[in-house]
Design an enzyme around this catalytic site. Structure first.
Site, PDB file in Angstrom:
ATOM      1  N   LYS A   1     -23.802 -37.355 -74.370  1.00  0.00           N
ATOM      2  CA  LYS A   1     -24.785 -38.354 -75.031  1.00  0.00           C
ATOM      3  C   LYS A   1     -26.073 -37.899 -74.763  1.00  0.00           C
ATOM      4  O   LYS A   1     -26.271 -37.095 -73.488  1.00  0.00           O
ATOM      5  CB  LYS A   1     -24.655 -39.948 -74.428  1.00  0.00           C
ATOM      6  CG  LYS A   1     -23.536 -40.536 -75.176  1.00  0.00           C
ATOM      7  CD  LYS A   1     -23.454 -42.048 -74.726  1.00  0.00           C
ATOM      8  CE  LYS A   1     -22.257 -42.925 -75.508  1.00  0.00           C
ATOM      9  NZ  LYS A   1     -22.244 -42.694 -76.829  1.00  0.00           N
TER      10      LYS A   1
ATOM     11  N   ARG B   1     -12.260 -45.867 -79.332  1.00  0.00           N
ATOM     12  CA  ARG B   1     -10.921 -46.034 -80.348  1.00  0.00           C
ATOM     13  C   ARG B   1      -9.669 -45.519 -79.849  1.00  0.00           C
ATOM     14  O   ARG B   1      -8.454 -45.824 -80.114  1.00  0.00           O
ATOM     15  CB  ARG B   1     -11.401 -45.437 -81.452  1.00  0.00           C
ATOM     16  CG  ARG B   1     -11.643 -43.965 -81.820  1.00  0.00           C
ATOM     17  CD  ARG B   1     -12.495 -43.502 -82.969  1.00  0.00           C
ATOM     18  NE  ARG B   1     -13.872 -44.058 -82.888  1.00  0.00           N
ATOM     19  CZ  ARG B   1     -14.689 -43.994 -83.775  1.00  0.00           C
ATOM     20  NH1 ARG B   1     -14.508 -43.429 -84.903  1.00  0.00           N
ATOM     21  NH2 ARG B   1     -15.832 -44.458 -83.640  1.00  0.00           N
TER      22      ARG B   1
END
Ligand code: BES
Ligand code: MN
Ligand code: ZN
Length: 489
Positions: free
Chosen positions: A268, A342
């Protein structure tokens, strides 16, 4: 613990209760009720002076501090339109009153329930507001010049049982906020497991924790893949509350417990990366609900599951392009290591689908930045497979004033997470429907015919809202109230 964890209740005369301040409500027509006039008299007409000076508008959410004769203090909270009193106005009032106590260094307050707040839920909401508004996260301050935490509050009037229930639910929310606000070097997967065990012990739950070796051997290849880049021990946590008949189907709650999300090899940007300590807020929801369950002891079966790890980079980390095999045997092509939530949920949902025969499964996750683009910090994005479950969630959302908005999970979106070389890939179509892609991916790991709904709480789990019972810029504990209501605890 810096919040009120207990409230008192009395149905007697408020003048007989020793408190340092009293809180009374007013509608926006500014008509004086008998209750209001009683407080006004005690304050030497302080309230009518404030009204005459136009300081009070009576709008829902407004709390004004009025000082009367001999320094007597009253808080006047707005209740909005007469005849339209709702629970959220009382929750905001409770929150504003507690915030005013802490701001003005007032130890204790008597909160007068409006006489027309007749529903039990009105009392519950006022109690929730008082507790939640008193919350402050200060456990890492050693040199705060001027710390202050209020000591007590008494609700006068209303329903005592509902006050107790509201206090218990809000204590669950405060527990969640504490764990969520702690940084990644403190709130580790082990820390989540310890909290789960403590809650389990107090509520007669069986708590099982699998470590890396165990869950890897069991076949949780997706969680193992995400966890491969960290030496901080990952955990797979299971809480089983069996308060109902053995044969009754359990309700299953799954929470993303990503204790720090650097993005992994698909790293990130550094701006705001610190906020990724909040990436375990889904697990906070599970812990908060289970804390309330431990005390409310409902006659039903509830399972809480928390897959937990950090997401780091390094030479041991999983890579873009890797193929992982989840617990249900499906293969996943990892196209972005930052879509890790996920992956860990895939193992948790498959595990729950195999080991329980759930009445329904709901999962909570700070899953996508895209949900913030779609809904801002106003509402949680929901999507799932079962109309009646989703309708029940929408109804609890209305009751508890925790907003949700449904996204569709149409076949077209399921197509977008299919992989060329594996069963699914962990990203959807580039720059499109990012939150739905997350949900579409998760659906592949939900057992057939199990009603399921996914909550993307990335926009609501920590604070951007000016709400009296929230603290801006810190964890909210959002959707715990909704879930407790949904389960009918
Ligand atoms: N934890 C993040 C989602 C997130 C981002 C929550 C910002 C709150 C604020 C999640 O693991 C993530 O990184 N998601 C990616 C998915 C993408 C790579 C498909 C995202 O949203 O960018
Ligand atoms: Mn991520
Ligand atoms: Zn994440």
């Amino acid at each position: 613990m810096a919040h009120l964890s207990q409230l008192k209740h009395s149905s007697g005369d408020w003048r007989k209760i020793k408190s340092d301040a009293v809180a009374v409500g007013i509608y926006d027509d500014l008509k004086l009720t008998r209750q209001f006039q009683g407080v006004n008299r005690e304050l030497g007409r302080g309230l009518s002076n404030a009204l005459a000076a136009n300081l009070i508008k009576g709008k829902a959410g407004e709390v004004k501090t009025v000082v009367g004769k001999k320094g007597a203090i009253a808080f006047v909270f707005g209740m909005g339109k007469r005849g339209k009193l709702n629970a959220e106005a009382l929750r905001k009032a409770g929150g504003g009153v507690s915030k005013a106590c802490n701001a003005n260094k007032i130890d204790s307050v008597s909160f007068l329930m409006p006489v027309d707040a007749k529903e039990n839920y009105h009392s519950q909401a006022a109690a929730e507001g008082l507790v939640l508004g008193s919350y402050q996260f200060n456990e890492f301050k050693t040199t705060d010049d001027d710390p202050f935490d209020m000591i007590g509050a008494t609700i006068i009037g209303g329903n005592k049982k509902a006050v107790v229930k509201g206090t218990i639910i809000a204590n669950g929310v405060c527990l969640a906020r504490n764990v969520e606000n702690r940084p990644g070097n403190v709130a580790t997967p082990t820390h989540l497991a310890e909290n789960a065990k403590e809650i389990g012990k107090s509520g007669g739950m069986k708590v099982t924790v699998f470590d890396r070796e165990k869950f890897t051997k069991m076949g949780m290849g997706a969680l193992a893949g995400v966890a491969s880049g960290t030496e901080v021990p990952p955990k797979f946590i299971i809480m089983e509350y069996m308060g109902g008949p053995k044969k009754q189907k359990p309700k299953v709650l799954v929470g993303k417990g990503l204790t720090f999300d650097s993005g992994g090899i698909s790293i990130k940007p550094s701006a705001k990366m610190d906020e990724m300590k909040y990436d375990m807020c889904g697990s906070g929801v599970v812990l908060g609900v289970m804390k309330a369950v431990a005390e409310l002891k409902p006659k039903m079966n509830i399972i809480g599951i928390i897959p937990s790890t950090e997401n780091m980079s390094g030479d041991k980390a999983y890579r873009p392009g890797d193929v992982l095999t989840a617990y249900n045997g499906k293969t996943i092509e990892v196209l972005n290591t930052d879509a890790e939530g996920r992956l860990i949920l895939a193992d948790a949902l498959s595990y729950a689908s195999k080991y329980y025969d759930p009445e329904y499964m709901i999962d909570f996750a700070t899953l996508t930045g895209a949900v913030v683009v779609a809904l801002g910090h106003v509402a949680t994005g929901i999507m799932g497979t079962d109309v009646s479950l989703i309708n029940a969630i929408k109804s609890s959302s209305k009751t508890t004033a925790e907003k949700v908005w449904e996204f569709p999970l149409w076949d077209e979106y399921l197509e977008q997470v299919k992989s060329k070389i594996a069963d699914v890939k962990n990203v959807g179509a580039p720059m499109q429907a990012g939150s739905i892609a997350g949900g579409a991916f998760l659906e592949a790991f939900v057992g057939e015919d199990i009603p399921w709904c996914h909550f993307d709480i990335a926009g609501t789990a920590w604070g951007d809202r000016d709400l009296s019972y929230h603290n801006k810029g810190s964890a909210t504990g959002e959707v715990i109230r909704l879930v407790v209501d949904l389960m009918g605890v």
